[in-house]
Design a protein around this motif. Structure first.
Motif, PDB file in Angstrom:
ATOM      1  N   LEU A 103    -129.204 -75.123 -34.505  1.00 19.29           N
ATOM      2  CA  LEU A 103    -129.049 -73.799 -33.907  1.00 19.29           C
ATOM      3  C   LEU A 103    -127.902 -73.782 -32.905  1.00 19.29           C
ATOM      4  CD1 LEU A 103    -132.796 -72.821 -33.341  1.00 19.29           C
ATOM      5  CD2 LEU A 103    -131.225 -71.869 -35.043  1.00 19.29           C
ATOM      6  N   LEU A 104    -127.819 -74.830 -32.063  1.00 21.93           N
ATOM      7  CA  LEU A 104    -126.755 -74.886 -31.062  1.00 21.93           C
ATOM      8  C   LEU A 104    -125.385 -74.976 -31.720  1.00 21.93           C
ATOM      9  CD1 LEU A 104    -128.338 -77.306 -28.419  1.00 21.93           C
ATOM     10  CD2 LEU A 104    -128.045 -74.819 -28.235  1.00 21.93           C
ATOM     11  N   GLY A 105    -125.322 -75.689 -32.836  1.00 18.06           N
ATOM     12  CA  GLY A 105    -124.046 -75.820 -33.521  1.00 18.06           C
ATOM     13  C   GLY A 105    -123.652 -74.580 -34.293  1.00 18.06           C
ATOM     14  N   SER A 106    -124.637 -73.807 -34.730  1.00 16.16           N
ATOM     15  CA  SER A 106    -124.366 -72.638 -35.573  1.00 16.16           C
ATOM     16  C   SER A 106    -124.025 -71.393 -34.765  1.00 16.16           C
ATOM     17  CB  SER A 106    -125.579 -72.339 -36.471  1.00 16.16           C
ATOM     18  OG  SER A 106    -125.868 -73.442 -37.304  1.00 16.16           O
ATOM     19  N   PHE A 107    -124.667 -71.230 -33.613  1.00 18.63           N
ATOM     20  CA  PHE A 107    -124.478 -70.025 -32.810  1.00 18.63           C
ATOM     21  C   PHE A 107    -123.581 -70.313 -31.607  1.00 18.63           C
ATOM     22  CE2 PHE A 107    -128.279 -69.180 -35.196  1.00 18.63           C
ATOM     23  CZ  PHE A 107    -128.186 -67.827 -35.507  1.00 18.63           C
ATOM     24  N   THR A 108    -122.616 -69.430 -31.396  1.00 20.21           N
ATOM     25  CA  THR A 108    -121.712 -69.557 -30.256  1.00 20.21           C
ATOM     26  C   THR A 108    -122.117 -68.566 -29.167  1.00 20.21           C
ATOM     27  OG1 THR A 108    -120.182 -67.911 -31.152  1.00 20.21           O
ATOM     28  CG2 THR A 108    -119.839 -70.216 -31.809  1.00 20.21           C
ATOM     29  N   VAL A 109    -121.443 -68.642 -28.039  1.00 23.26           N
ATOM     30  CA  VAL A 109    -121.753 -67.740 -26.929  1.00 23.26           C
ATOM     31  C   VAL A 109    -121.569 -66.282 -27.340  1.00 23.26           C
ATOM     32  CG1 VAL A 109    -121.034 -66.987 -24.624  1.00 23.26           C
ATOM     33  CG2 VAL A 109    -121.215 -69.427 -25.139  1.00 23.26           C
ATOM     34  N   GLN A 110    -120.506 -66.010 -28.087  1.00 19.07           N
ATOM     35  CA  GLN A 110    -120.253 -64.624 -28.504  1.00 19.07           C
ATOM     36  C   GLN A 110    -121.369 -64.092 -29.405  1.00 19.07           C
ATOM     37  OE1 GLN A 110    -116.712 -66.175 -29.641  1.00 19.07           O
ATOM     38  NE2 GLN A 110    -117.044 -66.305 -31.851  1.00 19.07           N
ATOM     39  N   ASP A 111    -121.918 -64.949 -30.261  1.00 16.53           N
ATOM     40  CA  ASP A 111    -123.039 -64.535 -31.110  1.00 16.53           C
ATOM     41  C   ASP A 111    -124.267 -64.233 -30.259  1.00 16.53           C
ATOM     42  OD1 ASP A 111    -121.388 -65.195 -33.318  1.00 16.53           O
ATOM     43  OD2 ASP A 111    -122.077 -67.271 -33.226  1.00 16.53           O
ATOM     44  N   VAL A 112    -124.508 -65.095 -29.296  1.00 15.72           N
ATOM     45  CA  VAL A 112    -125.690 -64.946 -28.438  1.00 15.72           C
ATOM     46  C   VAL A 112    -125.599 -63.658 -27.619  1.00 15.72           C
ATOM     47  CG1 VAL A 112    -126.955 -65.944 -26.497  1.00 15.72           C
ATOM     48  CG2 VAL A 112    -126.126 -67.419 -28.338  1.00 15.72           C
ATOM     49  N   ILE A 113    -124.402 -63.329 -27.128  1.00 18.78           N
ATOM     50  CA  ILE A 113    -124.235 -62.097 -26.343  1.00 18.78           C
ATOM     51  C   ILE A 113    -124.653 -60.889 -27.172  1.00 18.78           C
ATOM     52  CG2 ILE A 113    -122.540 -60.546 -25.279  1.00 18.78           C
ATOM     53  CD1 ILE A 113    -120.958 -63.072 -24.480  1.00 18.78           C
ATOM     54  N   LEU A 114    -124.153 -60.815 -28.394  1.00 12.58           N
ATOM     55  CA  LEU A 114    -124.489 -59.680 -29.259  1.00 12.58           C
ATOM     56  C   LEU A 114    -125.969 -59.651 -29.602  1.00 12.58           C
ATOM     57  CD1 LEU A 114    -121.776 -58.952 -31.994  1.00 12.58           C
ATOM     58  CD2 LEU A 114    -122.825 -57.370 -30.368  1.00 12.58           C
ATOM     59  N   LEU A 115    -126.537 -60.801 -29.920  1.00 14.77           N
ATOM     60  CA  LEU A 115    -127.950 -60.858 -30.302  1.00 14.77           C
ATOM     61  C   LEU A 115    -128.858 -60.517 -29.120  1.00 14.77           C
ATOM     62  CD1 LEU A 115    -127.924 -64.012 -32.607  1.00 14.77           C
ATOM     63  CD2 LEU A 115    -128.318 -61.638 -33.311  1.00 14.77           C
ATOM     64  N   VAL A 116    -128.497 -60.956 -27.926  1.00 16.38           N
ATOM     65  CA  VAL A 116    -129.288 -60.609 -26.743  1.00 16.38           C
ATOM     66  C   VAL A 116    -129.231 -59.109 -26.500  1.00 16.38           C
ATOM     67  CG1 VAL A 116    -129.413 -60.808 -24.220  1.00 16.38           C
ATOM     68  CG2 VAL A 116    -129.135 -62.858 -25.620  1.00 16.38           C
ATOM     69  N   ARG A 138    -118.951 -77.980 -26.967  1.00  4.19           N
ATOM     70  CA  ARG A 138    -119.053 -78.117 -28.424  1.00  4.19           C
ATOM     71  C   ARG A 138    -118.313 -79.367 -28.891  1.00  4.19           C
ATOM     72  NH1 ARG A 138    -121.195 -73.637 -30.773  1.00  4.19           N
ATOM     73  NH2 ARG A 138    -120.447 -74.269 -32.831  1.00  4.19           N
ATOM     74  N   LEU A 139    -117.157 -79.629 -28.296  1.00 13.29           N
ATOM     75  CA  LEU A 139    -116.375 -80.805 -28.671  1.00 13.29           C
ATOM     76  C   LEU A 139    -117.129 -82.086 -28.349  1.00 13.29           C
ATOM     77  CD1 LEU A 139    -113.646 -81.854 -29.738  1.00 13.29           C
ATOM     78  CD2 LEU A 139    -112.828 -81.862 -27.368  1.00 13.29           C
ATOM     79  N   ALA A 140    -117.777 -82.140 -27.186  1.00 14.38           N
ATOM     80  CA  ALA A 140    -118.505 -83.342 -26.768  1.00 14.38           C
ATOM     81  C   ALA A 140    -119.676 -83.649 -27.692  1.00 14.38           C
ATOM     82  CB  ALA A 140    -118.998 -83.173 -25.332  1.00 14.38           C
ATOM     83  N   ARG A 141    -120.230 -82.637 -28.342  1.00 13.16           N
ATOM     84  CA  ARG A 141    -121.394 -82.830 -29.214  1.00 13.16           C
ATOM     85  C   ARG A 141    -121.048 -82.837 -30.694  1.00 13.16           C
ATOM     86  NH1 ARG A 141    -122.367 -81.097 -24.581  1.00 13.16           N
ATOM     87  NH2 ARG A 141    -124.325 -81.466 -23.470  1.00 13.16           N
ATOM     88  N   GLY A 142    -119.760 -82.795 -30.979  1.00 17.35           N
ATOM     89  CA  GLY A 142    -119.321 -82.870 -32.368  1.00 17.35           C
ATOM     90  C   GLY A 142    -119.496 -81.582 -33.152  1.00 17.35           C
ATOM     91  N   PHE A 143    -119.675 -80.457 -32.464  1.00 15.86           N
ATOM     92  CA  PHE A 143    -119.798 -79.166 -33.143  1.00 15.86           C
ATOM     93  C   PHE A 143    -118.406 -78.601 -33.431  1.00 15.86           C
ATOM     94  CE2 PHE A 143    -123.888 -78.632 -30.501  1.00 15.86           C
ATOM     95  CZ  PHE A 143    -124.634 -79.322 -31.448  1.00 15.86           C
ATOM     96  N   ARG A 144    -118.285 -77.873 -34.526  1.00 11.87           N
ATOM     97  CA  ARG A 144    -117.010 -77.236 -34.831  1.00 11.87           C
ATOM     98  C   ARG A 144    -116.739 -76.121 -33.832  1.00 11.87           C
ATOM     99  NH1 ARG A 144    -117.397 -74.337 -40.554  1.00 11.87           N
ATOM    100  NH2 ARG A 144    -118.221 -76.379 -41.139  1.00 11.87           N
ATOM    101  N   GLY A 145    -115.462 -75.793 -33.663  1.00  9.32           N
ATOM    102  CA  GLY A 145    -115.086 -74.747 -32.727  1.00  9.32           C
ATOM    103  C   GLY A 145    -115.640 -73.395 -33.125  1.00  9.32           C
ATOM    104  N   ALA A 146    -115.666 -72.475 -32.167  1.00 12.61           N
ATOM    105  CA  ALA A 146    -116.236 -71.163 -32.422  1.00 12.61           C
ATOM    106  C   ALA A 146    -115.513 -70.403 -33.512  1.00 12.61           C
ATOM    107  CB  ALA A 146    -116.218 -70.348 -31.121  1.00 12.61           C
ATOM    108  N   TRP A 147    -114.218 -70.706 -33.735  1.00 16.59           N
ATOM    109  CA  TRP A 147    -113.435 -69.968 -34.723  1.00 16.59           C
ATOM    110  C   TRP A 147    -112.911 -70.890 -35.834  1.00 16.59           C
ATOM    111  CZ3 TRP A 147    -113.721 -64.846 -34.286  1.00 16.59           C
ATOM    112  CH2 TRP A 147    -114.133 -64.341 -33.058  1.00 16.59           C
ATOM    113  N   VAL A 148    -113.568 -72.027 -36.008  1.00 16.34           N
ATOM    114  CA  VAL A 148    -113.187 -72.958 -37.083  1.00 16.34           C
ATOM    115  C   VAL A 148    -114.124 -72.727 -38.261  1.00 16.34           C
ATOM    116  CG1 VAL A 148    -112.979 -75.374 -37.765  1.00 16.34           C
ATOM    117  CG2 VAL A 148    -112.333 -74.676 -35.455  1.00 16.34           C
ATOM    118  N   PHE A 149    -113.559 -72.330 -39.399  1.00 15.63           N
ATOM    119  CA  PHE A 149    -114.388 -72.003 -40.572  1.00 15.63           C
ATOM    120  C   PHE A 149    -114.037 -72.860 -41.789  1.00 15.63           C
ATOM    121  CE2 PHE A 149    -114.014 -68.091 -38.024  1.00 15.63           C
ATOM    122  CZ  PHE A 149    -115.344 -67.887 -37.739  1.00 15.63           C
ATOM    123  N   ASP A 150    -113.290 -73.955 -41.560  1.00 19.95           N
ATOM    124  CA  ASP A 150    -112.929 -74.846 -42.683  1.00 19.95           C
ATOM    125  C   ASP A 150    -114.105 -75.726 -43.090  1.00 19.95           C
ATOM    126  OD1 ASP A 150    -110.412 -73.788 -42.527  1.00 19.95           O
ATOM    127  OD2 ASP A 150    -109.693 -75.333 -41.139  1.00 19.95           O
TER     128      ASP A 150
END
Length: 333
Positions: free
Chosen positions: A26-39, A321-333
């Motif tokens: 969940l932490l890797g899939s959702f970014t801050v911008q997603d959470v703002i909209l969902l909240v 995100r970088l420290a935990r090995g998650f892809r960037g918020a705008w990386v879709f490769d």
């Protein structure tokens, strides 16, 4: 017996591992911008749920809000979770979904605001203006109600929509994805989410309606005033005055451009031009009788607060995100 005991003793560890896996997912899939909209959408849905009477508008707004939640969840799944989807498809679906939901959230306010808050706080806002300025500024500015002046400020008021569209296109589509993109998305979503929740907390119609009997005559406008009036009648939420998003949004865009100009001089002139437009738009909101001055002050407070927070949040999210090995918020490769 020993094997059975080992199995039982190992079960909590397996459950914990599974739970940890889901949390990481969940932490890797959702970014801050997603959470703002969902909240924001969740808060709106809860406000609709507590309404005692299920009117047609309440049901329609609830369904629209639920659909928007589904669109954001689907965009996250397609953008970051489901394997095998071409990156260009991920990119387009995610961006279109974010912008589409943002626009739809505003358009539905015309029906949502009367359901959530059928009352009006115009009298309170007027008293605040009078306490600060002695007299309502919109009434004072009626002295400038001549066509050339009205047309000048009507042009800038109407330009608000084009400025927003331009920054959306440049910020999300034409600029190479980076921390700036994240800061722009976070800041824009915070401005509009907080601003629209403000409409629900402090509903009002504005001086043009509440003080209509105190003005000496109608706005003396021409072509551009007609564009403003027709647009407001066609798509305005009608009770969307506190805080003034016509103030907050262009001010935020100016601050975003100025922040970018610190490291990229190409943003300098866009920041200057946007700031000039923002100043005229801000004045026009009171001059054209849409807003009380306190709405403008609230809009400026919102913009400068977000202007300070958005780059800070974006920087820390990127590092996190970088420290935990998650892809960037705008990386879709």
């Amino acid at each position: 017996m020993r094997a059975s005991e080992e199995h039982v003793e190992g079960a909590p560890a397996q459950i914990t591992a599974m739970q940890g896996g889901w949390i990481k997912f969940l932490l890797g899939s959702f970014t801050v911008q997603d959470v703002i909209l969902l909240v924001y959408l969740t808060v709106v849905r809860l406000l609709l749920a507590v309404q005692r009477q299920a009117t047609a508008d309440q049901v329609s707004c609830a369904r629209t809000t639920e659909l928007c939640i589904g669109v954001i969840l689907g965009a996250v799944l397609i953008g970051r979770v489901i394997p095998g989807i071409p990156p260009i498809v991920r990119k387009i679906v995610y961006r279109v979904s974010i912008v589409g939901v943002l626009v739809q959230n505003y358009l539905v306010l015309r029906w949502l605001l009367p359901v959530v808050r059928p009352d009006s706080l115009d009298a309170t806002l007027l008293r605040i203006d009078e306490a600060i300025f002695g007299r309502e500024p919109a009434l004072v500015l009626e002295a400038l109600n001549v066509r050339p002046v009205v047309e000048w400020f009507s042009f800038f008021y109407f330009s608000y929509f084009f400025i927003g569209a331009t920054y959306m296109i440049v910020g999300l589509w034409l600029t190479k994805p980076s921390r700036r993109t994240t800061a722009f998305a976070i800041g824009t979503l915070l401005v509009f989410s907080i601003g629209q929740l403000g409409y629900m907390v402090v509903p009002g119609y504005g001086p043009h309606q509440y003080l209509a009997h105190q003005f000496k005559g109608p706005i003396n406008g021409g072509f551009f005033w007609g564009c403003v009036w027709d647009t407001v009648q066609a798509g305005s939420a009608m009770k969307d005055i506190f805080p003034s998003l016509h103030t907050a949004a262009p001010t935020w865009f100016t601050l975003h451009a100025l922040h970018n100009a610190k490291t990229d001089r190409r943003w300098f002139w866009p920041a200057i031009v946007t700031g000039f437009f923002a100043a005229n738009i801000i004045f026009s909101t009171v001059f054209l009788r849409w807003h009380y001055a306190i709405d403008v002050l609230a809009g400026l407070t919102l913009a400068f607060t977000v202007g300070a927070l958005a780059p800070w949040i974006a920087k820390r999210e990127e590092a996190w995100r970088l420290a935990r090995g998650f892809r960037g918020a705008w990386v879709f490769d």
